[in-house]
Design a protein around this motif. Structure first.
Motif, PDB file in Angstrom:
ATOM      1  N   ASP A  17       0.322  -0.929  -0.316  1.00  0.00           N
ATOM      2  CA  ASP A  17      -0.227   0.278  -0.278  1.00  0.00           C
ATOM      3  C   ASP A  17       0.691   1.090  -0.031  1.00  0.00           C
ATOM      4  OD1 ASP A  17      -2.650  -1.329   0.022  1.00  0.00           O
ATOM      5  OD2 ASP A  17      -2.133  -1.975   1.873  1.00  0.00           O
ATOM      6  N   LEU A  18       0.279   2.099  -0.672  1.00  0.00           N
ATOM      7  CA  LEU A  18       1.528   2.879  -1.107  1.00  0.00           C
ATOM      8  C   LEU A  18       1.024   4.821  -1.566  1.00  0.00           C
ATOM      9  CD1 LEU A  18       4.078   1.498  -4.043  1.00  0.00           C
ATOM     10  CD2 LEU A  18       4.406   2.121  -1.623  1.00  0.00           C
ATOM     11  N   HIS A  19       1.417   5.193  -1.116  1.00  0.00           N
ATOM     12  CA  HIS A  19       0.912   7.336  -1.334  1.00  0.00           C
ATOM     13  C   HIS A  19       1.800   7.119  -1.972  1.00  0.00           C
ATOM     14  CE1 HIS A  19      -1.894   7.807   2.345  1.00  0.00           C
ATOM     15  NE2 HIS A  19      -0.765   6.538   2.734  1.00  0.00           N
ATOM     16  N   VAL A  20       1.143   7.521  -3.499  1.00  0.00           N
ATOM     17  CA  VAL A  20       2.349   8.055  -4.456  1.00  0.00           C
ATOM     18  C   VAL A  20       1.657   9.340  -4.930  1.00  0.00           C
ATOM     19  CG1 VAL A  20       3.070   5.809  -5.113  1.00  0.00           C
ATOM     20  CG2 VAL A  20       1.024   7.205  -6.629  1.00  0.00           C
ATOM     21  N   ALA A  21       2.689   9.877  -5.734  1.00  0.00           N
ATOM     22  CA  ALA A  21       2.204  11.600  -6.120  1.00  0.00           C
ATOM     23  C   ALA A  21       1.594  11.408  -7.430  1.00  0.00           C
ATOM     24  CB  ALA A  21       2.913  13.126  -6.659  1.00  0.00           C
ATOM     25  N   PRO A  22       0.521  12.194  -7.807  1.00  0.00           N
ATOM     26  CA  PRO A  22      -0.161  11.841  -9.335  1.00  0.00           C
ATOM     27  C   PRO A  22       0.663  11.794 -10.360  1.00  0.00           C
ATOM     28  CG  PRO A  22      -0.955  13.795  -8.299  1.00  0.00           C
ATOM     29  CD  PRO A  22      -0.032  13.005  -7.465  1.00  0.00           C
ATOM     30  N   ASN A  23       2.420  12.788 -10.751  1.00  0.00           N
ATOM     31  CA  ASN A  23       2.587  12.386 -11.731  1.00  0.00           C
ATOM     32  C   ASN A  23       4.221  11.344 -11.801  1.00  0.00           C
ATOM     33  OD1 ASN A  23       3.847  13.774  -9.157  1.00  0.00           O
ATOM     34  ND2 ASN A  23       5.135  15.260 -11.257  1.00  0.00           N
ATOM     35  N   ALA A  24       3.787  10.611  -9.984  1.00  0.00           N
ATOM     36  CA  ALA A  24       5.022   9.698 -10.606  1.00  0.00           C
ATOM     37  C   ALA A  24       4.788   8.496 -10.698  1.00  0.00           C
ATOM     38  CB  ALA A  24       5.529   8.934  -8.995  1.00  0.00           C
ATOM     39  N   VAL A  25       6.068   8.038 -11.743  1.00  0.00           N
ATOM     40  CA  VAL A  25       6.286   7.284 -12.827  1.00  0.00           C
ATOM     41  C   VAL A  25       6.397   5.520 -11.855  1.00  0.00           C
ATOM     42  CG1 VAL A  25       6.702   8.267 -15.098  1.00  0.00           C
ATOM     43  CG2 VAL A  25       8.092   7.769 -13.437  1.00  0.00           C
ATOM     44  N   LEU A  26       6.158   4.254 -12.692  1.00  0.00           N
ATOM     45  CA  LEU A  26       6.179   3.695 -11.633  1.00  0.00           C
ATOM     46  C   LEU A  26       7.792   2.970 -11.959  1.00  0.00           C
ATOM     47  CD1 LEU A  26       5.052   0.766 -10.719  1.00  0.00           C
ATOM     48  CD2 LEU A  26       5.278  -0.101 -13.146  1.00  0.00           C
ATOM     49  N   VAL A  33     -13.542  21.213 -20.950  1.00  0.00           N
ATOM     50  CA  VAL A  33     -13.428  22.158 -22.152  1.00  0.00           C
ATOM     51  C   VAL A  33     -13.047  22.867 -21.967  1.00  0.00           C
ATOM     52  CG1 VAL A  33     -14.531  23.671 -24.711  1.00  0.00           C
ATOM     53  CG2 VAL A  33     -15.921  21.847 -23.596  1.00  0.00           C
ATOM     54  N   HIS A  34     -11.263  22.898 -21.889  1.00  0.00           N
ATOM     55  CA  HIS A  34     -10.227  23.414 -20.951  1.00  0.00           C
ATOM     56  C   HIS A  34      -8.860  23.096 -22.139  1.00  0.00           C
ATOM     57  CE1 HIS A  34      -7.247  25.484 -18.644  1.00  0.00           C
ATOM     58  NE2 HIS A  34      -7.846  24.915 -17.515  1.00  0.00           N
ATOM     59  N   ASP A  35      -7.795  24.223 -22.081  1.00  0.00           N
ATOM     60  CA  ASP A  35      -6.773  23.700 -22.798  1.00  0.00           C
ATOM     61  C   ASP A  35      -6.038  22.671 -21.781  1.00  0.00           C
ATOM     62  OD1 ASP A  35      -6.541  26.037 -25.436  1.00  0.00           O
ATOM     63  OD2 ASP A  35      -7.347  24.222 -25.023  1.00  0.00           O
ATOM     64  N   GLY A  36      -6.195  23.346 -20.969  1.00  0.00           N
ATOM     65  CA  GLY A  36      -4.924  22.718 -19.830  1.00  0.00           C
ATOM     66  C   GLY A  36      -4.891  21.386 -19.364  1.00  0.00           C
ATOM     67  N   GLU A  37      -5.543  20.736 -20.396  1.00  0.00           N
ATOM     68  CA  GLU A  37      -6.285  19.289 -20.071  1.00  0.00           C
ATOM     69  C   GLU A  37      -6.387  18.254 -20.016  1.00  0.00           C
ATOM     70  OE1 GLU A  37     -10.322  18.762 -18.275  1.00  0.00           O
ATOM     71  OE2 GLU A  37      -9.582  20.119 -17.042  1.00  0.00           O
ATOM     72  N   ALA A  38      -5.231  17.408 -20.629  1.00  0.00           N
ATOM     73  CA  ALA A  38      -4.271  16.258 -20.952  1.00  0.00           C
ATOM     74  C   ALA A  38      -5.678  14.530 -20.358  1.00  0.00           C
ATOM     75  CB  ALA A  38      -3.534  16.207 -21.418  1.00  0.00           C
ATOM     76  N   PHE A  39      -5.384  13.599 -21.522  1.00  0.00           N
ATOM     77  CA  PHE A  39      -5.999  12.214 -21.504  1.00  0.00           C
ATOM     78  C   PHE A  39      -5.039  12.106 -21.699  1.00  0.00           C
ATOM     79  CE2 PHE A  39     -10.367  13.786 -23.636  1.00  0.00           C
ATOM     80  CZ  PHE A  39     -11.317  13.442 -22.763  1.00  0.00           C
ATOM     81  N   ILE A  40      -5.065  11.140 -20.531  1.00  0.00           N
ATOM     82  CA  ILE A  40      -3.769   9.672 -20.675  1.00  0.00           C
ATOM     83  C   ILE A  40      -4.672   8.424 -20.617  1.00  0.00           C
ATOM     84  CG2 ILE A  40      -3.484   9.752 -18.168  1.00  0.00           C
ATOM     85  CD1 ILE A  40      -0.597   9.167 -19.079  1.00  0.00           C
ATOM     86  N   ALA A  41      -3.898   7.840 -21.134  1.00  0.00           N
ATOM     87  CA  ALA A  41      -4.134   6.021 -22.432  1.00  0.00           C
ATOM     88  C   ALA A  41      -2.727   5.127 -21.875  1.00  0.00           C
ATOM     89  CB  ALA A  41      -4.963   6.459 -23.397  1.00  0.00           C
ATOM     90  N   GLY A  42      -2.072   5.284 -22.442  1.00  0.00           N
ATOM     91  CA  GLY A  42      -1.373   4.088 -22.215  1.00  0.00           C
ATOM     92  C   GLY A  42      -0.147   5.570 -22.034  1.00  0.00           C
ATOM     93  N   GLY A  43       0.084   6.353 -22.358  1.00  0.00           N
ATOM     94  CA  GLY A  43       1.256   7.253 -21.450  1.00  0.00           C
ATOM     95  C   GLY A  43       2.394   7.419 -22.380  1.00  0.00           C
ATOM     96  N   LEU A  47       6.465  14.015 -23.640  1.00  0.00           N
ATOM     97  CA  LEU A  47       6.480  15.111 -23.405  1.00  0.00           C
ATOM     98  C   LEU A  47       6.015  16.125 -22.323  1.00  0.00           C
ATOM     99  CD1 LEU A  47       4.152  15.506 -27.295  1.00  0.00           C
ATOM    100  CD2 LEU A  47       7.225  14.942 -26.727  1.00  0.00           C
ATOM    101  N   VAL A  48       5.397  15.461 -21.371  1.00  0.00           N
ATOM    102  CA  VAL A  48       6.076  15.998 -20.243  1.00  0.00           C
ATOM    103  C   VAL A  48       6.842  16.478 -19.943  1.00  0.00           C
ATOM    104  CG1 VAL A  48       4.338  16.463 -18.272  1.00  0.00           C
ATOM    105  CG2 VAL A  48       2.801  15.718 -19.854  1.00  0.00           C
ATOM    106  N   LYS A  49       7.499  15.533 -19.904  1.00  0.00           N
ATOM    107  CA  LYS A  49       9.120  15.275 -19.245  1.00  0.00           C
ATOM    108  C   LYS A  49      10.157  16.121 -19.921  1.00  0.00           C
ATOM    109  CE  LYS A  49       8.849  10.500 -17.592  1.00  0.00           C
ATOM    110  NZ  LYS A  49       9.922   9.168 -17.454  1.00  0.00           N
ATOM    111  N   LEU A  50       9.532  15.840 -21.271  1.00  0.00           N
ATOM    112  CA  LEU A  50      10.580  17.476 -21.845  1.00  0.00           C
ATOM    113  C   LEU A  50       9.983  18.957 -21.611  1.00  0.00           C
ATOM    114  CD1 LEU A  50      10.991  15.962 -25.318  1.00  0.00           C
ATOM    115  CD2 LEU A  50      13.164  16.276 -23.662  1.00  0.00           C
ATOM    116  N   ASP A  51       8.919  18.750 -21.172  1.00  0.00           N
ATOM    117  CA  ASP A  51       8.332  20.191 -21.180  1.00  0.00           C
ATOM    118  C   ASP A  51       7.614  20.965 -22.408  1.00  0.00           C
ATOM    119  OD1 ASP A  51       7.678  21.443 -18.397  1.00  0.00           O
ATOM    120  OD2 ASP A  51       8.275  23.085 -18.982  1.00  0.00           O
ATOM    121  N   VAL A  52       7.658  19.864 -23.051  1.00  0.00           N
ATOM    122  CA  VAL A  52       6.788  20.108 -24.119  1.00  0.00           C
ATOM    123  C   VAL A  52       5.240  20.400 -23.882  1.00  0.00           C
ATOM    124  CG1 VAL A  52       6.837  19.940 -26.981  1.00  0.00           C
ATOM    125  CG2 VAL A  52       8.750  19.012 -25.912  1.00  0.00           C
TER     126      VAL A  52
END
Lengths: 197, 329
Positions: free
Chosen positions: A49-58, B21-31, B37-42
């Motif tokens: 059971d972990l607490h992780v940040a929304p942007n933490a990658v596996l 309906v907002h530009d600052g949102e993105a869907f994630i599926a596989g990622g 691109l988020v890691k690159l700050d693009v």
């Protein structure tokens, strides 16, 4: 947040005690964020059971919160394969997966590869074959190579000829260029695990 | 990686509600694209909406013979699905030529449609790029443009569309199903991706708040199919030029043909001028070469990518030859 110094656990043979101690630190892989989610992951057969940040990658959660340093961070962009683990039986690049999206997943890392397949720790046929064929130089990519190899060998849709194996393994880059021995090791392990198939 | 809020949704109407309906949102599926691109700050989403648990993971044959593919079907599953391998080999081959075993296990069908360009200037926030930051200029036109497009470019952007899957889908023929706050609509796959023109930041016909829920492949086309991908290394590399070909023969003549190109254009490219040259004509090397010429009639080369015109033509000729051989059985 000040950096957290964690005990070295060698090449992924982490003692259960050390894992538990690190796992209790919330947010270890989360950088500067305070907003965390609670998730449950089964890693190498053990539920966490972990607490992780929304942007933490596996990848970062495995290494920094669970102390499983066998999985390596290479490019961190899905271009090298060093971070390959199995999630629900499939090989994936853990650097491009949000940990929060893996709620309930069964994860196997190099530390649990052998036991997950019913072998003694460290004695998966792929591990033995890499030793036998000297299938590495610096060793940094090796865990990822072995995780992909194990998944590829057990995938019935991937043939065992050299062309098919090279194609299936191409997502794991070895900067030392140990590819010939890696391929020999994978062929050898495949032969042992699948017989004449 | 920058911080973002994460919301998980369990139902499609939650995913596409009006408040989204907002530009600052993105869907994630596989990622695999988004997190890179988020890691690159693009890409800089304030909020990421997790759609990976939506019930969009099925592949089903419709009564009219078309194949309905859920947007969350992984690239591996789609490529290795029995019906896709049998009836849409060009799509299966295209999928399996892209990325790696691990990435294909993660990447979704909808996400692949939304894949962003690999232009190094787009991927580097320190460089001017009209696609990433409209009005800043295109660094590629006077820069290192070896991997850039020769078809469909504009004075504002010459970035290549990177997907193999999309090229296979253009050849096979497909329709996208989009779900939005105002209901569902369908768009022909070929019309979905947009030319850069003077607004390269607009890459597709997806309205704010809309989500791709399915890709419906046309009923299978008879004849021979082949996907040929040419690149700097034999695997795990983006196309310099690729061609998806479906050829139907009536005796020695080509009765139907569909051609799509990758690696050379700013969007998954239907080579209709080449198709027009071939239709009703004998399936000969000479006609294949004429068709290839027609496909690149309007091509524009930049300082480092002129070779793509020659390579693209060769890809067409070879793909036609192999698809014709397959049609003859």
């Amino acid at each position: 947040m000040a950096p957290v110094i964690r005990p070295s656990t060698g090449v992924g043979f982490c003692t259960p005690g050390a894992q538990a101690e690190i796992a209790e630190r919330p947010n270890a892989a989360s950088g500067e964020h305070s907003d965390t989610r609670r998730i449950t992951l089964t890693v190498n057969g053990e539920q966490h059971d972990l607490h992780v940040a929304p942007n933490a990658v596996l990848l970062d959660v495995l290494r920094e919160q669970l102390g499983l340093f066998g999985t390596k961070k290479g490019c961190d962009h899905g271009q090298c394969g060093a971070c390959t683990v199995h999630v629900n039986g499939r090989s994936v690049n853990s650097c491009l997966m949000l940990a929060c999206l893996q709620e309930g997943a069964e994860i196997v890392t190099i530390e649990g590869l052998a036991e997950s397949a019913g072998f003694e720790q460290g004695h998966h046929p792929v591990q033995a074959a890499f030793l036998e064929h000297d299938a590495y130089q610096c060793g940094y990519c090796t865990a990822g190579q072995m995780m992909t190899a194990a998944a590829v060998i057990s995938d019935d849709s991937i043939d065992g000829d050299e062309t098919s194996l090279r194609e299936a393994l191409s997502g794991n880059i070895c900067r030392c260029g140990a590819y010939k021995n890696i391929l020999d090791a994978v062929q050898s392990a495949r032969g042992k695990m699948r017989g004449g198939q | 990686m920058r911080a973002f809020e994460l919301e998980s949704v369990e139902a499609i109407d939650q995913a596409v509600s009006h408040r989204r309906v907002h530009d600052g949102e993105a869907f994630i599926a596989g990622g695999t694209t988004l997190l890179d691109l988020v890691k690159l700050d693009v890409m800089q989403p304030e909020k990421v909406v997790d759609v990976s648990r939506l019930p969009l993971k099925r592949i089903e044959t419709l009564e009219d013979g078309r194949l309905k593919v859920g947007a969350l079907v992984s690239n591996t599953e789609l490529a290795k699905h029995e019906i896709v391998m049998r009836d849409y080999p060009v799509l299966s081959e295209a999928l399996l030529s892209g990325a790696s075993t691990g990435l294909r296990n993660m990447a979704s069908t909808g996400g692949n449609v939304m894949q962003r360009t690999r232009c190094p200037y787009f991927r580097d926030p320190a460089m001017p790029c009209n696609k990433r930051e409209p009005g800043t200029g295109c660094s590629a036109i006077e820069g290192i443009n070896r991997n850039h497009a020769v078809l469909g470019t504009s004075e504002h952007c010459i970035a290549t569309h990177p997907s193999d899957m999309c090229v296979g889908m253009v050849a096979a023929g497909a329709t996208l199903v989009l779900e939005g706050p105002d209901g569902q609509r369908e768009v022909a796959f070929e019309d979905y991706h947009l030319l850069p023109g003077d607004s390269p930041e607009r890459e597709h016909d997806l309205k704010p708040g809309e989500l791709i829920t399915h890709v419906i492949l046309d009923a299978p086309r008879s004849g021979g199919q082949h996907y040929l991908k040419l690149r700097d290394r034999a695997s795990y590399e983006f196309a310099l030029a690729s061609c998806a070909a479906i050829v139907n023969l009536d005796g020695d003549n080509i009765s139907e043909v569909r051609l799509a190109l990758g690696g050379v254009a700013t969007k998954p490219w239907r080579a209709d001028a080449a198709e027009a040259v071939l239709k009703g004509q004998p399936a000969t090397q000479e006609n294949f070469e004429q068709a290839a010429e027609a496909a690149f009639n309007d091509a524009v080369a930049y300082s480092h990518n002129g070779f793509k015109i020659t390579l693209g033509k060769q890809a067409i000729v070879r793909a036609l030859r192999d698809a014709t051989a397959a049609a003859r059985g």
